[in-house]
Design a protein around this motif. Structure first.
Motif, PDB file in Angstrom:
ATOM      1  N   LEU A  87      31.227  48.292  30.472  1.00  0.00           N
ATOM      2  CA  LEU A  87      30.982  49.826  31.049  1.00  0.00           C
ATOM      3  C   LEU A  87      32.427  50.605  30.834  1.00  0.00           C
ATOM      4  CD1 LEU A  87      28.927  48.859  34.171  1.00  0.00           C
ATOM      5  CD2 LEU A  87      28.083  50.010  32.106  1.00  0.00           C
ATOM      6  N   ASN A  88      33.397  50.087  30.220  1.00  0.00           N
ATOM      7  CA  ASN A  88      34.678  50.669  30.169  1.00  0.00           C
ATOM      8  C   ASN A  88      35.071  51.349  31.311  1.00  0.00           C
ATOM      9  OD1 ASN A  88      34.676  50.207  27.120  1.00  0.00           O
ATOM     10  ND2 ASN A  88      33.301  51.645  27.040  1.00  0.00           N
ATOM     11  N   ILE A  89      34.970  50.548  32.365  1.00  0.00           N
ATOM     12  CA  ILE A  89      35.452  51.240  33.819  1.00  0.00           C
ATOM     13  C   ILE A  89      37.036  50.749  33.785  1.00  0.00           C
ATOM     14  CG2 ILE A  89      35.505  50.669  36.038  1.00  0.00           C
ATOM     15  CD1 ILE A  89      32.211  50.272  35.814  1.00  0.00           C
ATOM     16  N   THR A  90      37.675  51.783  34.392  1.00  0.00           N
ATOM     17  CA  THR A  90      39.230  51.170  34.380  1.00  0.00           C
ATOM     18  C   THR A  90      39.593  51.335  35.708  1.00  0.00           C
ATOM     19  OG1 THR A  90      39.727  54.003  34.086  1.00  0.00           O
ATOM     20  CG2 THR A  90      39.748  52.680  32.189  1.00  0.00           C
ATOM     21  N   THR A  91      38.968  51.996  36.644  1.00  0.00           N
ATOM     22  CA  THR A  91      39.185  51.795  38.079  1.00  0.00           C
ATOM     23  C   THR A  91      37.885  51.567  38.788  1.00  0.00           C
ATOM     24  OG1 THR A  91      39.280  54.125  38.351  1.00  0.00           O
ATOM     25  CG2 THR A  91      41.254  53.053  38.339  1.00  0.00           C
ATOM     26  N   MET A  92      37.614  50.706  39.889  1.00  0.00           N
ATOM     27  CA  MET A  92      36.721  50.643  40.567  1.00  0.00           C
ATOM     28  C   MET A  92      36.771  50.532  42.000  1.00  0.00           C
ATOM     29  SD  MET A  92      33.115  49.149  40.176  1.00  0.00           S
ATOM     30  CE  MET A  92      32.746  47.544  39.848  1.00  0.00           C
ATOM     31  N   LEU A  93      36.175  51.746  42.884  1.00  0.00           N
ATOM     32  CA  LEU A  93      36.420  51.778  44.126  1.00  0.00           C
ATOM     33  C   LEU A  93      35.284  51.237  45.040  1.00  0.00           C
ATOM     34  CD1 LEU A  93      37.133  55.563  43.720  1.00  0.00           C
ATOM     35  CD2 LEU A  93      38.543  54.093  44.976  1.00  0.00           C
ATOM     36  N   LEU A 117      33.531  51.202  64.237  1.00  0.00           N
ATOM     37  CA  LEU A 117      33.345  50.350  63.100  1.00  0.00           C
ATOM     38  C   LEU A 117      34.424  50.964  61.909  1.00  0.00           C
ATOM     39  CD1 LEU A 117      29.689  49.693  62.623  1.00  0.00           C
ATOM     40  CD2 LEU A 117      31.140  48.199  63.549  1.00  0.00           C
ATOM     41  N   LYS A 118      35.052  49.939  61.462  1.00  0.00           N
ATOM     42  CA  LYS A 118      36.176  50.417  60.317  1.00  0.00           C
ATOM     43  C   LYS A 118      35.714  50.035  59.062  1.00  0.00           C
ATOM     44  CE  LYS A 118      40.679  49.747  62.449  1.00  0.00           C
ATOM     45  NZ  LYS A 118      42.198  49.159  62.432  1.00  0.00           N
ATOM     46  N   ALA A 119      35.776  51.057  58.101  1.00  0.00           N
ATOM     47  CA  ALA A 119      35.638  50.985  56.606  1.00  0.00           C
ATOM     48  C   ALA A 119      36.717  50.885  55.828  1.00  0.00           C
ATOM     49  CB  ALA A 119      34.353  51.721  56.260  1.00  0.00           C
ATOM     50  N   TRP A 120      37.226  50.080  55.111  1.00  0.00           N
ATOM     51  CA  TRP A 120      38.316  50.187  54.344  1.00  0.00           C
ATOM     52  C   TRP A 120      38.224  50.582  52.888  1.00  0.00           C
ATOM     53  CZ3 TRP A 120      43.128  48.847  56.300  1.00  0.00           C
ATOM     54  CH2 TRP A 120      43.096  48.563  57.477  1.00  0.00           C
ATOM     55  N   ALA A 121      39.003  51.549  52.231  1.00  0.00           N
ATOM     56  CA  ALA A 121      38.901  51.807  51.048  1.00  0.00           C
ATOM     57  C   ALA A 121      39.325  50.907  50.227  1.00  0.00           C
ATOM     58  CB  ALA A 121      39.261  53.415  50.822  1.00  0.00           C
ATOM     59  N   ILE A 122      38.572  50.558  49.023  1.00  0.00           N
ATOM     60  CA  ILE A 122      39.208  49.407  48.288  1.00  0.00           C
ATOM     61  C   ILE A 122      39.242  49.833  46.919  1.00  0.00           C
ATOM     62  CG2 ILE A 122      39.112  47.328  49.930  1.00  0.00           C
ATOM     63  CD1 ILE A 122      36.428  46.750  48.522  1.00  0.00           C
ATOM     64  N   ILE A 123      39.931  49.205  45.970  1.00  0.00           N
ATOM     65  CA  ILE A 123      39.972  49.527  44.382  1.00  0.00           C
ATOM     66  C   ILE A 123      40.562  48.220  43.689  1.00  0.00           C
ATOM     67  CG2 ILE A 123      42.594  50.453  44.728  1.00  0.00           C
ATOM     68  CD1 ILE A 123      41.523  52.526  42.650  1.00  0.00           C
ATOM     69  N   VAL A 124      39.972  48.363  42.486  1.00  0.00           N
ATOM     70  CA  VAL A 124      40.683  47.369  41.505  1.00  0.00           C
ATOM     71  C   VAL A 124      40.902  48.503  40.353  1.00  0.00           C
ATOM     72  CG1 VAL A 124      39.896  45.867  39.531  1.00  0.00           C
ATOM     73  CG2 VAL A 124      38.757  45.656  41.841  1.00  0.00           C
ATOM     74  N   LYS A 125      42.653  48.299  40.330  1.00  0.00           N
ATOM     75  CA  LYS A 125      43.207  49.264  39.379  1.00  0.00           C
ATOM     76  C   LYS A 125      43.442  48.446  38.024  1.00  0.00           C
ATOM     77  CE  LYS A 125      45.560  51.983  42.700  1.00  0.00           C
ATOM     78  NZ  LYS A 125      46.860  52.375  43.044  1.00  0.00           N
ATOM     79  N   ASP A 126      43.263  47.065  38.086  1.00  0.00           N
ATOM     80  CA  ASP A 126      43.470  46.245  36.891  1.00  0.00           C
ATOM     81  C   ASP A 126      42.318  45.308  36.207  1.00  0.00           C
ATOM     82  OD1 ASP A 126      43.426  44.763  38.851  1.00  0.00           O
ATOM     83  OD2 ASP A 126      45.258  43.333  38.138  1.00  0.00           O
ATOM     84  N   PRO A 127      41.251  46.309  36.023  1.00  0.00           N
ATOM     85  CA  PRO A 127      39.996  45.634  35.710  1.00  0.00           C
ATOM     86  C   PRO A 127      40.285  44.333  34.480  1.00  0.00           C
ATOM     87  CG  PRO A 127      39.859  47.712  34.871  1.00  0.00           C
ATOM     88  CD  PRO A 127      41.056  47.551  35.827  1.00  0.00           C
ATOM     89  N   GLY A 128      41.263  44.519  33.718  1.00  0.00           N
ATOM     90  CA  GLY A 128      41.566  43.753  32.532  1.00  0.00           C
ATOM     91  C   GLY A 128      42.097  42.421  33.210  1.00  0.00           C
ATOM     92  N   ALA A 129      42.800  42.317  34.204  1.00  0.00           N
ATOM     93  CA  ALA A 129      43.308  41.329  34.683  1.00  0.00           C
ATOM     94  C   ALA A 129      42.779  40.886  36.195  1.00  0.00           C
ATOM     95  CB  ALA A 129      44.776  41.352  34.861  1.00  0.00           C
ATOM     96  N   VAL A 130      42.136  41.438  36.621  1.00  0.00           N
ATOM     97  CA  VAL A 130      41.776  41.397  38.258  1.00  0.00           C
ATOM     98  C   VAL A 130      42.972  40.413  38.859  1.00  0.00           C
ATOM     99  CG1 VAL A 130      39.318  42.000  37.786  1.00  0.00           C
ATOM    100  CG2 VAL A 130      40.120  39.575  37.099  1.00  0.00           C
TER     101      VAL A 130
END
Length: 248
Positions: free
Chosen positions: A138-144, A180-193
């Motif tokens: 999907l050519n995704i560069t960042t995933m929140l 209830l706590k919700a955390w914002a999370i992200i993948v910034k390096d989808p190529g390497a994870v």
């Protein structure tokens, strides 16, 4: 030991409205158990969004949908769920999304659910891993994403996520309700994870190389015999311009 014969597949939501309806109903049943039906991903608007991709686990023995997760591209016809959920609390969410969008395609992983009867066999962990495995297609560069405290390590180890500390209170919000706590999370390096565990990184790279494969995975006392069907047809790939993004 429990044994399950499973198919895990991905499709563009607009291509299978009936499957999406089943997904919604089963997701709502799980949310009702926890009393959190008010979360922003619990709606039916996403079915008509060409920027939504659905990943489901289905029993090859009964045909039943067992678990699911969604990926929502920021350039679809809806704002990302994290914006709808937290933007009124911290408007910086919108500028953060825009900033990541300026470098490529931003998306969000959302609406993860697991049927109660299949609890404890590792399906949620596996779907998180699969959702990271398809980012290249999907050519995704960042995933929140948003997750609760108890699932932070799960999202990191299985999907390669880190806390997005630039929004909320060092990354957390009181959501979907006070206490209830919700955390914002992200993948910034989808190529390497790089934040994922070695085992899950290995599976992610294997699925990227061979998105259609059969693999046996053991999780505690469960053995999952899985047919992965993760190749997204060219006709279902969504390549909008940034101007096509709208918000509700």
């Amino acid at each position: 030991m429990q044994r399950h014969r499973i198919a895990i597949r991905i499709f563009q939501a607009i291509k299978e409205p009936h499957t999406c309806l089943d997904y919604m109903q089963r997701h709502q049943q799980v949310l009702a158990v926890f009393g959190i039906q008010m979360i922003t991903s619990n709606n039916n608007r996403w079915v008509d969004n060409p920027g939504i991709y659905v990943i489901v686990a289905e029993s090859l023995e009964t045909g039943e949908m067992m678990a699911g997760i969604r990926i929502q591209l920021a350039r679809g016809n809806q704002e990302l769920p994290i914006a709808g959920a937290t933007g009124h609390i911290d408007p910086r969410v919108y500028s953060v999304i825009d900033a990541y969008e300026s470098y490529g395609m931003t998306a969000e992983v959302t609406a993860l659910w697991n049927a109660r009867k299949y609890k404890g066999i590792g399906l949620s962990n596996l779907l998180i891993t699969v959702s990271s495995a398809v980012l290249n297609q999907l050519n995704i560069t960042t995933m929140l994403g948003l997750c609760d405290t108890r699932n932070l390590d799960t999202m990191r180890m299985n999907g390669g996520y880190k806390i997005e500390t630039s929004i909320g209170e060092d990354g957390y919000f009181f959501y979907p309700k006070q206490g209830l706590k919700a955390w914002a999370i992200i993948v910034k390096d989808p190529g390497a994870v790089s934040s994922a565990s070695a085992a899950m990184r290995s599976l992610i790279f294997s699925l990227r190389k061979n998105p259609v494969q059969r693999t046996v995975i053991q999780h505690e006392d469960a053995l999952l015999d899985v047919d992965f069907e993760l190749k997204i047809p060219a006709s279902q790939l969504f390549h909008p311009s940034k101007k096509e993004q709208t918000s509700n």
